[in-house]
Design a protein around this motif. Structure first.
Motif, PDB file in Angstrom:
ATOM      1  N   HIS A  23       3.241   1.342 -31.445  1.00 45.83           N
ATOM      2  CA  HIS A  23       4.684   1.350 -31.765  1.00 45.83           C
ATOM      3  C   HIS A  23       5.226   2.757 -31.980  1.00 45.83           C
ATOM      4  N   LEU A  24       4.666   3.725 -31.263  1.00 49.68           N
ATOM      5  CA  LEU A  24       5.157   5.101 -31.347  1.00 49.68           C
ATOM      6  C   LEU A  24       5.456   5.669 -29.960  1.00 49.68           C
ATOM      7  N   GLY A  25       5.832   4.806 -29.048  1.00 52.97           N
ATOM      8  CA  GLY A  25       6.274   5.286 -27.755  1.00 52.97           C
ATOM      9  C   GLY A  25       5.348   4.928 -26.616  1.00 52.97           C
ATOM     10  N   LEU A  26       5.951   4.700 -25.425  1.00 54.25           N
ATOM     11  CA  LEU A  26       5.141   4.344 -24.256  1.00 54.25           C
ATOM     12  C   LEU A  26       5.832   4.616 -22.935  1.00 54.25           C
ATOM     13  N   LYS A  27       7.022   5.175 -22.947  1.00 51.84           N
ATOM     14  CA  LYS A  27       7.775   5.266 -21.689  1.00 51.84           C
ATOM     15  C   LYS A  27       7.102   6.175 -20.669  1.00 51.84           C
ATOM     16  N   SER A  28       6.299   7.156 -21.126  1.00 53.74           N
ATOM     17  CA  SER A  28       5.497   7.969 -20.224  1.00 53.74           C
ATOM     18  C   SER A  28       4.135   8.188 -20.870  1.00 53.74           C
ATOM     19  N   GLU A  29       3.149   8.626 -20.079  1.00 53.32           N
ATOM     20  CA  GLU A  29       1.780   8.709 -20.574  1.00 53.32           C
ATOM     21  C   GLU A  29       1.625   9.680 -21.738  1.00 53.32           C
ATOM     22  N   GLU A  30       2.500  10.658 -21.844  1.00 54.29           N
ATOM     23  CA  GLU A  30       2.373  11.625 -22.936  1.00 54.29           C
ATOM     24  C   GLU A  30       2.587  10.982 -24.308  1.00 54.29           C
ATOM     25  N   TYR A  31       3.144   9.757 -24.341  1.00 54.27           N
ATOM     26  CA  TYR A  31       3.347   9.063 -25.611  1.00 54.27           C
ATOM     27  C   TYR A  31       2.164   8.176 -26.000  1.00 54.27           C
ATOM     28  N   LEU A  32       1.236   7.938 -25.096  1.00 61.24           N
ATOM     29  CA  LEU A  32       0.137   7.032 -25.396  1.00 61.24           C
ATOM     30  C   LEU A  32      -0.783   7.607 -26.481  1.00 61.24           C
ATOM     31  N   PRO A  33      -1.465   6.740 -27.234  1.00 57.67           N
ATOM     32  CA  PRO A  33      -2.359   7.231 -28.293  1.00 57.67           C
ATOM     33  C   PRO A  33      -3.396   8.234 -27.810  1.00 57.67           C
ATOM     34  N   VAL A  34      -3.980   8.016 -26.606  1.00 55.09           N
ATOM     35  CA  VAL A  34      -4.993   8.943 -26.111  1.00 55.09           C
ATOM     36  C   VAL A  34      -4.387  10.264 -25.655  1.00 55.09           C
ATOM     37  N   SER A  35      -3.062  10.330 -25.584  1.00 54.32           N
ATOM     38  CA  SER A  35      -2.389  11.604 -25.306  1.00 54.32           C
ATOM     39  C   SER A  35      -1.973  12.304 -26.596  1.00 54.32           C
ATOM     40  N   ARG A  36      -2.116  11.622 -27.715  1.00 52.60           N
ATOM     41  CA  ARG A  36      -1.704  12.178 -29.005  1.00 52.60           C
ATOM     42  C   ARG A  36      -2.887  12.514 -29.907  1.00 52.60           C
ATOM     43  N   GLY A  37      -4.108  12.477 -29.356  1.00 53.56           N
ATOM     44  CA  GLY A  37      -5.260  12.910 -30.133  1.00 53.56           C
ATOM     45  C   GLY A  37      -6.362  11.892 -30.323  1.00 53.56           C
ATOM     46  N   PHE A  38      -6.138  10.639 -29.933  1.00 52.02           N
ATOM     47  CA  PHE A  38      -7.187   9.628 -30.083  1.00 52.02           C
ATOM     48  C   PHE A  38      -8.147   9.675 -28.898  1.00 52.02           C
ATOM     49  N   ASP A  39      -9.438   9.611 -29.182  1.00 55.31           N
ATOM     50  CA  ASP A  39     -10.442   9.534 -28.129  1.00 55.31           C
ATOM     51  C   ASP A  39     -10.456   8.159 -27.480  1.00 55.31           C
ATOM     52  N   SER A  40     -10.148   7.135 -28.252  1.00 53.21           N
ATOM     53  CA  SER A  40     -10.089   5.787 -27.698  1.00 53.21           C
ATOM     54  C   SER A  40      -9.021   4.985 -28.418  1.00 53.21           C
ATOM     55  N   MET A  41      -8.484   3.986 -27.729  1.00 52.49           N
ATOM     56  CA  MET A  41      -7.492   3.088 -28.310  1.00 52.49           C
ATOM     57  C   MET A  41      -7.601   1.737 -27.644  1.00 52.49           C
ATOM     58  N   THR A  42      -7.640   0.675 -28.428  1.00 50.44           N
ATOM     59  CA  THR A  42      -7.490  -0.686 -27.938  1.00 50.44           C
ATOM     60  C   THR A  42      -6.473  -1.387 -28.817  1.00 50.44           C
ATOM     61  N   GLY A  43      -5.466  -1.974 -28.198  1.00 49.43           N
ATOM     62  CA  GLY A  43      -4.438  -2.650 -28.978  1.00 49.43           C
ATOM     63  C   GLY A  43      -3.185  -2.852 -28.161  1.00 49.43           C
ATOM     64  N   PHE A  44      -2.029  -2.818 -28.833  1.00 53.00           N
ATOM     65  CA  PHE A  44      -0.769  -3.028 -28.121  1.00 53.00           C
ATOM     66  C   PHE A  44       0.187  -1.892 -28.435  1.00 53.00           C
ATOM     67  N   LEU A  45       1.115  -1.649 -27.524  1.00 52.70           N
ATOM     68  CA  LEU A  45       1.947  -0.452 -27.565  1.00 52.70           C
ATOM     69  C   LEU A  45       3.298  -0.669 -28.223  1.00 52.70           C
ATOM     70  N   THR A  46       3.752  -1.913 -28.290  1.00 51.19           N
ATOM     71  CA  THR A  46       5.076  -2.196 -28.839  1.00 51.19           C
ATOM     72  C   THR A  46       4.970  -2.537 -30.328  1.00 51.19           C
ATOM     73  N   GLY A  47       5.995  -3.200 -30.861  1.00 50.44           N
ATOM     74  CA  GLY A  47       6.048  -3.434 -32.296  1.00 50.44           C
ATOM     75  C   GLY A  47       5.565  -4.786 -32.765  1.00 50.44           C
ATOM     76  N   GLY A  48       5.415  -5.732 -31.855  1.00 55.33           N
ATOM     77  CA  GLY A  48       4.963  -7.060 -32.230  1.00 55.33           C
ATOM     78  C   GLY A  48       4.854  -7.920 -30.984  1.00 55.33           C
ATOM     79  N   GLU A  49       3.929  -8.876 -30.988  1.00 54.89           N
ATOM     80  CA  GLU A  49       3.700  -9.696 -29.816  1.00 54.89           C
ATOM     81  C   GLU A  49       3.072 -11.009 -30.248  1.00 54.89           C
TER      82      GLU A  49
END
Length: 406
Positions: A23-49
């Motif tokens: 829930h901190l952005g996804l419109k381009s790859e630079e917003y993804l968790p692995v672009s912000r310092g995480f080595d790995s991420m599994t989960g969802f990108l929006t605020g609720g599902e």
């Protein structure tokens, strides 16, 4: 324009991982968790599902690193348990470890597996309450597994684990009793969130102790940085100052007094209520603007209250003033009886109007906050596997991105 916590910790040699809600952005790859310092991420990108299908609005939202994850269709917390095992079973304990476990429990839609629902009786006044209870039990189960795995890997003695809600219970089902208000309001029921710290790093004398010093969620950033031996300052072109403060002295028992002279809880908080906000200074809290939220956003909500009883407390137009040390339930509004304190806090609050607003970019927080999102993003998802995913090449380049294969 801000160095995320995992990127800071990587400079100290940490292996950084995330499981759950982004829930901190996804419109381009630079917003993804692995672009912000995480080595790995599994989960969802929006605020609720949907917890079971991982569907939200116009697509499926389940993601690992830089690609959609086809493991959707299972209650999300169960998948997260599997990910914890995969992450820690073979982990190299010589490498410092940071995990952000952002569980979807407890969050709408209210859904829980039958094996957890069966632990609780149906609430006679609010059917949502039973589901809430089951969802909390799921969160407890997953957190307990994390603790178990850390102990099995002999990592617990060097671990600090912080469990924190990000807001109070939601209206129409949640309860923050005896505090007033709910998620979406600046009453104590909305912002005085439950939290605790544990782990072998915590001094034994602090086990089971309650601390009264204010801790803001932004304080974890400098606290974790300093524990890792990293300078929390975030300097450079376009950077903004770090708001948080190191609260290890409070957690370790060295002090029970907050270092904050004031805590801004919000200023021009939402598009629907642009004048809404709040500020804490010392023992006092100023609340600005309308706080009504949902069916019962202002009420005092004991566990046996009906879900839709309605509001039973006054709102804060144009503002309210409370002494939250003496009056944490916010029963007595002091704005008329203490005009000097009211003026002091109003002046402090209005200084934040001078801060730049361009620091609010979050890279597509939801479909409702980006112009033409339904016309641009949703058709892109439909053409590229039906998954939520970055649809622009970059934050500044509006050219559609290439899809990431499953």
């Amino acid at each position: 324009n801000f160095t995320a916590l995992p990127a800071k910790l990587k400079t100290a040699g940490y292996s950084t991982h995330m499981i759950g809600k982004w829930h901190l952005g996804l419109k381009s790859e630079e917003y993804l968790p692995v672009s912000r310092g995480f080595d790995s991420m599994t989960g969802f990108l929006t605020g609720g599902e949907d917890h079971n299908t991982q569907k939200v609005q116009c697509g499926t939202d389940f993601w690992t690193n830089r690609a959609p994850d086809s493991r959707n269709g299972t209650y999300d917390a169960y998948t997260y348990r599997d990910v914890l095992h995969n992450l820690l079973d073979d982990y190299n304990t010589n490498v410092p470890f940071f995990l952000y476990l952002s569980l979807h429990n407890v969050h709408t839609p209210l859904e829980a597996p039958d094996e957890w629902l069966d632990l609780y009786n149906v609430n006679s006044t609010c059917k949502n309450r039973r589901t809430y209870q089951a969802m909390v039990s799921v969160a407890d189960n997953v957190t307990g597994l994390l603790v178990q795995l850390l102990k099995e890997k002999n990592m617990w003695d060097d671990t600090l684990i912080v469990v924190s809600a990000d807001n109070g219970g939601a209206p129409c089902g949640g309860s923050n009793y005896p505090l007033k208000g709910c998620k979406g309001t600046f009453f104590e029921g909305g912002v005085r969130a439950l939290a605790f710290a544990n782990g072998g790093l915590l001094p034994r004398a602090m086990s089971g102790q309650k601390v009264e010093g204010y801790i803001h969620i932004a304080d974890w950033y400098p606290t974790f940085c300093k524990l890792a031996g990293v300078d929390p300052a975030d300097s450079g072109n376009g950077k903004f100052p770090v708001d948080g403060m190191d609260v290890w002295p409070i957690l370790s028992g060295e002090s029970n007094v907050t270092s904050h002279k004031e805590i801004l809880l919000g200023f021009n908080f939402t598009e629907s209520n642009p004048d809404q906000g709040a500020l804490i200074m010392g023992d006092y809290k100023l609340i600005v603007g309308k706080q009504k939220m949902g069916c019962d956003g202002l009420m005092y909500s004991p566990l046996n209250y009906p879900c839709t009883q309605g509001d039973t407390a006054p709102d804060c137009e144009p503002y309210c003033l409370y002494n939250i040390r003496k009056d944490p339930r916010e029963l007595t509004d002091l704005k008329d009886s203490d005009p000097d304190t009211l003026k002091l806090l109003l002046n402090a609050y209005m200084k934040y109007d001078e801060e730049p607003r361009d620091m609010q970019d979050q890279g597509y927080h939801s479909q409702h906050t980006l112009p033409n999102a339904a016309q641009v993003a949703c058709p892109y998802f439909a053409k590229h596997g039906g998954y939520w995913q970055p649809w622009l090449k970059s934050n500044k380049d509006l050219t559609p991105a290439r899809s990431t294969p499953l």
